[in-house]
Design a protein around this motif. Sequence first.
Motif, short mmCIF file in Angstrom:
data_model
loop_
_atom_site.label_atom_id
_atom_site.label_comp_id
_atom_site.label_asym_id
_atom_site.label_seq_id
_atom_site.Cartn_x
_atom_site.Cartn_y
_atom_site.Cartn_z
N PHE A 144 0.84 -1.19 0.00
CA PHE A 144 0.00 0.00 0.00
C PHE A 144 0.87 1.24 0.00
O PHE A 144 2.04 1.19 0.38
N GLY A 145 0.30 2.35 -0.39
CA GLY A 145 1.04 3.61 -0.39
C GLY A 145 1.70 3.86 -1.73
O GLY A 145 1.58 3.08 -2.69
N ARG A 146 2.45 4.97 -1.79
CA ARG A 146 3.11 5.36 -3.03
C ARG A 146 4.25 4.40 -3.35
O ARG A 146 5.05 4.08 -2.47
N PRO A 147 4.35 3.92 -4.58
CA PRO A 147 5.45 3.03 -4.93
C PRO A 147 6.80 3.75 -4.84
O PRO A 147 6.89 4.95 -5.09
N GLU A 148 7.81 2.99 -4.44
CA GLU A 148 9.15 3.55 -4.33
C GLU A 148 9.68 3.95 -5.71
O GLU A 148 9.55 3.20 -6.67
N ALA A 149 10.26 5.13 -5.79
CA ALA A 149 10.84 5.59 -7.06
C ALA A 149 12.16 4.87 -7.32
O ALA A 149 12.86 4.49 -6.40
N ASP A 150 12.45 4.68 -8.61
CA ASP A 150 13.72 4.05 -8.99
C ASP A 150 14.77 5.15 -9.11
O ASP A 150 14.73 5.97 -10.02
N HIS A 151 15.75 5.14 -8.17
CA HIS A 151 16.78 6.18 -8.14
C HIS A 151 18.13 5.67 -8.67
O HIS A 151 19.16 6.27 -8.38
N THR A 152 18.11 4.58 -9.42
CA THR A 152 19.36 3.96 -9.84
C THR A 152 20.30 4.94 -10.54
O THR A 152 21.48 5.06 -10.16
N GLU A 153 19.80 5.66 -11.53
CA GLU A 153 20.65 6.60 -12.27
C GLU A 153 21.12 7.75 -11.39
O GLU A 153 22.27 8.17 -11.47
N GLN A 154 20.23 8.24 -10.54
CA GLN A 154 20.59 9.35 -9.67
C GLN A 154 21.62 8.93 -8.61
O GLN A 154 22.49 9.72 -8.23
N ILE A 155 21.52 7.67 -8.15
CA ILE A 155 22.51 7.15 -7.19
C ILE A 155 23.90 7.15 -7.82
O ILE A 155 24.89 7.57 -7.22
N GLN A 156 23.95 6.69 -9.06
CA GLN A 156 25.23 6.64 -9.78
C GLN A 156 25.79 8.06 -9.98
O GLN A 156 26.97 8.32 -9.74
N LYS A 157 24.91 8.97 -10.37
CA LYS A 157 25.35 10.35 -10.60
C LYS A 157 25.80 11.00 -9.29
O LYS A 157 26.79 11.73 -9.25
N LEU A 158 25.09 10.73 -8.20
CA LEU A 158 25.45 11.27 -6.89
C LEU A 158 26.84 10.79 -6.48
O LEU A 158 27.66 11.57 -5.98
N SER A 159 27.11 9.51 -6.69
CA SER A 159 28.42 8.96 -6.34
C SER A 159 29.53 9.66 -7.12
O SER A 159 30.60 9.96 -6.57
N GLU A 160 29.27 9.92 -8.39
CA GLU A 160 30.26 10.61 -9.22
C GLU A 160 30.49 12.04 -8.71
O GLU A 160 31.63 12.51 -8.62
N ILE A 161 29.39 12.74 -8.36
CA ILE A 161 29.50 14.12 -7.85
C ILE A 161 30.31 14.15 -6.56
O ILE A 161 31.20 14.99 -6.38
N GLU A 162 30.00 13.22 -5.65
CA GLU A 162 30.69 13.21 -4.35
C GLU A 162 32.16 12.85 -4.50
O GLU A 162 33.00 13.33 -3.74
N PHE A 163 32.46 12.02 -5.49
CA PHE A 163 33.87 11.67 -5.73
C PHE A 163 34.64 12.86 -6.28
O PHE A 163 35.76 13.15 -5.85
N LYS A 164 34.04 13.60 -7.23
CA LYS A 164 34.72 14.73 -7.85
C LYS A 164 34.75 15.96 -6.95
O LYS A 164 35.71 16.73 -6.96
N TYR A 165 33.66 16.18 -6.22
CA TYR A 165 33.54 17.40 -5.40
C TYR A 165 33.21 17.05 -3.94
O TYR A 165 32.08 17.21 -3.49
N PRO A 166 34.19 16.55 -3.20
CA PRO A 166 33.93 16.10 -1.83
C PRO A 166 33.47 17.20 -0.88
O PRO A 166 32.84 16.91 0.13
#
Length: 198
Positions: A144-166
């Motif tokens: 029940f409730g709102r289905p979980e969004a798929d953040h796969t691409e955003q997770i990958q992009k976030l990891s790249e951002i955090e690696f480049k700009y700590p």
Amino acid sequence: MKIGYIRVSTVKQATQGTSLETQEEALKAAGCERLYIDRGKSGASVDRPELTRMRSSLREGDEVVVSKLDRFGRNLRDTLALIDEFTQAGVGFSSLAEGIKTDNSPTGKLMLNVFASFAEFERDRIAERTAEGIEKAKQAGKKFGRPEADHTEQIQKLSEIEFKYPRMTVSEKAKQLDVSVATYHRIRRAREALALTP
């Protein structure tokens, strides 16, 4: 003057069903000269504008009439409080289906309490059956409730951002991802959940 109050729980009932028509016919047959109709309102709702308008228009000697007690309210305390308000103002109350007519006699008061109690009991039973149905569905695997969004691409992009700009701030990272700060935190939680998954 006899004044009728009508409540229909859903917009569909109000515009297409027979509930509105049935109540109107019963109240007009009972001699009501004026009708107040709340459409799409539950009995438990405190936001019933037509009920408020009706209350402000009542005068001593008037009588409020409903087709059934559950059309007026499903909460015992609030129902009795409204009827007590009417009584104090010299306004009568009648419910056609249950044959309730308030007056100062002990019988009238007893009938009112008994029928209002049954109306509240039925509402509680409906809520209980609904909760039981939901619990059974959950046990069967239904979500029940709102289905979980798929953040796969955003997770990958976030990891790249955090690696480049700590040293980048949270708001700057959210801007880079083109999401709100709240969504940024959801993406981070989703990444942490994935990291913990065996």
